[in-house]
Design a protein around this motif. Structure first.
Motif, PDB file in Angstrom:
ATOM      1  N   PRO A  21       1.104  -1.396   0.110  1.00  0.00           N
ATOM      2  CA  PRO A  21       0.263   0.277  -0.282  1.00  0.00           C
ATOM      3  C   PRO A  21       1.215   0.799   0.105  1.00  0.00           C
ATOM      4  O   PRO A  21       1.633   1.595   0.722  1.00  0.00           O
ATOM      5  CB  PRO A  21      -0.952  -0.254   1.212  1.00  0.00           C
ATOM      6  CG  PRO A  21      -0.476  -1.620   1.528  1.00  0.00           C
ATOM      7  CD  PRO A  21       0.296  -2.158   0.944  1.00  0.00           C
ATOM      8  N   GLU A  22       0.337   2.598  -0.889  1.00  0.00           N
ATOM      9  CA  GLU A  22       1.036   3.639  -0.260  1.00  0.00           C
ATOM     10  C   GLU A  22      -0.143   4.787  -0.244  1.00  0.00           C
ATOM     11  O   GLU A  22      -1.653   4.493  -0.744  1.00  0.00           O
ATOM     12  CB  GLU A  22       0.824   3.363  -2.494  1.00  0.00           C
ATOM     13  CG  GLU A  22       2.325   2.999  -2.336  1.00  0.00           C
ATOM     14  CD  GLU A  22       3.407   3.228  -3.958  1.00  0.00           C
ATOM     15  OE1 GLU A  22       2.561   4.242  -4.190  1.00  0.00           O
ATOM     16  OE2 GLU A  22       3.748   2.512  -4.054  1.00  0.00           O
ATOM     17  N   GLU A  23       0.808   5.798  -0.169  1.00  0.00           N
ATOM     18  CA  GLU A  23      -0.643   6.319   0.069  1.00  0.00           C
ATOM     19  C   GLU A  23      -0.815   7.435  -1.344  1.00  0.00           C
ATOM     20  O   GLU A  23      -0.662   7.745  -1.962  1.00  0.00           O
ATOM     21  CB  GLU A  23       0.265   7.840   0.957  1.00  0.00           C
ATOM     22  CG  GLU A  23       0.207   7.836   2.265  1.00  0.00           C
ATOM     23  CD  GLU A  23       0.974   8.630   2.983  1.00  0.00           C
ATOM     24  OE1 GLU A  23       1.013  10.007   3.100  1.00  0.00           O
ATOM     25  OE2 GLU A  23       1.907   8.457   4.674  1.00  0.00           O
ATOM     26  N   LEU A  24      -2.298   7.737  -1.413  1.00  0.00           N
ATOM     27  CA  LEU A  24      -2.983   8.375  -2.133  1.00  0.00           C
ATOM     28  C   LEU A  24      -2.214   9.511  -1.549  1.00  0.00           C
ATOM     29  O   LEU A  24      -1.750  10.131  -0.673  1.00  0.00           O
ATOM     30  CB  LEU A  24      -4.348   8.094  -2.186  1.00  0.00           C
ATOM     31  CG  LEU A  24      -5.597   6.871  -1.902  1.00  0.00           C
ATOM     32  CD1 LEU A  24      -6.749   7.092  -1.531  1.00  0.00           C
ATOM     33  CD2 LEU A  24      -4.884   6.090  -3.813  1.00  0.00           C
ATOM     34  N   HIS A  33      -7.530   8.866   6.152  1.00  0.00           N
ATOM     35  CA  HIS A  33      -6.740   8.612   5.323  1.00  0.00           C
ATOM     36  C   HIS A  33      -6.075   7.500   4.410  1.00  0.00           C
ATOM     37  O   HIS A  33      -5.282   6.135   4.734  1.00  0.00           O
ATOM     38  CB  HIS A  33      -4.783   8.421   6.615  1.00  0.00           C
ATOM     39  CG  HIS A  33      -5.497   9.648   7.570  1.00  0.00           C
ATOM     40  ND1 HIS A  33      -4.407  11.039   7.100  1.00  0.00           N
ATOM     41  CD2 HIS A  33      -5.968  10.430   8.537  1.00  0.00           C
ATOM     42  CE1 HIS A  33      -5.062  11.433   7.672  1.00  0.00           C
ATOM     43  NE2 HIS A  33      -5.619  11.054   9.060  1.00  0.00           N
ATOM     44  N   THR A  35      -4.865   4.309   1.969  1.00  0.00           N
ATOM     45  CA  THR A  35      -4.114   3.861   0.957  1.00  0.00           C
ATOM     46  C   THR A  35      -4.607   3.197  -0.210  1.00  0.00           C
ATOM     47  O   THR A  35      -5.677   2.430   0.768  1.00  0.00           O
ATOM     48  CB  THR A  35      -2.599   3.264   2.102  1.00  0.00           C
ATOM     49  OG1 THR A  35      -3.066   2.315   2.683  1.00  0.00           O
ATOM     50  CG2 THR A  35      -2.279   4.262   2.768  1.00  0.00           C
ATOM     51  N   ALA A  37      -3.067  -0.387  -3.171  1.00  0.00           N
ATOM     52  CA  ALA A  37      -2.243  -0.794  -3.170  1.00  0.00           C
ATOM     53  C   ALA A  37      -2.553  -1.670  -5.042  1.00  0.00           C
ATOM     54  O   ALA A  37      -3.439  -1.744  -5.128  1.00  0.00           O
ATOM     55  CB  ALA A  37      -1.798  -2.165  -2.612  1.00  0.00           C
ATOM     56  N   THR A  60      -7.818   1.555   1.557  1.00  0.00           N
ATOM     57  CA  THR A  60      -7.835   0.711   3.135  1.00  0.00           C
ATOM     58  C   THR A  60      -8.852   1.952   2.969  1.00  0.00           C
ATOM     59  O   THR A  60      -9.141   3.547   2.078  1.00  0.00           O
ATOM     60  CB  THR A  60      -6.876   1.094   4.004  1.00  0.00           C
ATOM     61  OG1 THR A  60      -6.178   2.555   3.301  1.00  0.00           O
ATOM     62  CG2 THR A  60      -5.990   0.357   3.965  1.00  0.00           C
ATOM     63  N   THR A 115     -11.413  -3.199   4.375  1.00  0.00           N
ATOM     64  CA  THR A 115     -10.412  -2.613   3.155  1.00  0.00           C
ATOM     65  C   THR A 115     -11.112  -3.181   1.983  1.00  0.00           C
ATOM     66  O   THR A 115     -11.486  -4.486   2.031  1.00  0.00           O
ATOM     67  CB  THR A 115      -9.746  -3.241   4.196  1.00  0.00           C
ATOM     68  OG1 THR A 115      -8.969  -2.859   5.160  1.00  0.00           O
ATOM     69  CG2 THR A 115      -8.494  -2.975   2.750  1.00  0.00           C
TER      70      THR A 115
END
Length: 122
Positions: A21-24, A33, A35, A37, A60, A115
């Motif tokens: 996962p990466e922050e949007l 908040h 994330t 992937a 998420t 999620t």
């Protein structure tokens, strides 16, 4: 975004494949908040259908906007409401087993409450 090369004759459990996962981007986050992937699994097709990607996407909880690609997906787990901003269409509640078709350029807002994991073909 890492990739898993799923070769003909191989299988994988879409519900348990590891994703990163990466922050949007802040500009797309409406609340929370979240994330996201993406895990590409294979590129399929030939001729004019060459280059069709199959993969896993996960987000998420939180709310974020997106501009869609031409795709169809099946939800594996989680719950969300997809709000269509352009074109305006009724909100779509999705969960395990939901099959959804999106068109290139659609503007959407995703509110994920559990999620969400989907298998996509785009």
């Amino acid at each position: 975004m890492s990739a898993l090369s799923l070769e003909p004759g191989q299988g994988a459990d879409a519900a348990t494949l590891a994703v990163s996962p990466e922050e949007l981007p802040a500009a797309s986050v409406v609340s929370g908040h979240p994330t996201a992937a993406t895990l590409p699994l294979a590129t399929i097709g030939s001729g004019s259908a060459a280059g069709v990607e199959v993969g896993i996407w996960e987000m998420t909880p939180g709310t974020a906007t997106d501009t869609e690609a031409d795709e169809i997906f099946v939800v594996i787990s989680g719950r969300a409401v997809v709000r269509f901003l352009s074109p305006e269409l009724p909100d779509l509640e999705i969960g395990p087993g939901s099959i959804v078709r999106l068109a290139e350029g659609m503007q959407t807002e995703w509110t994920v409450t559990e999620t969400l994991r989907k298998v996509y073909v785009a």
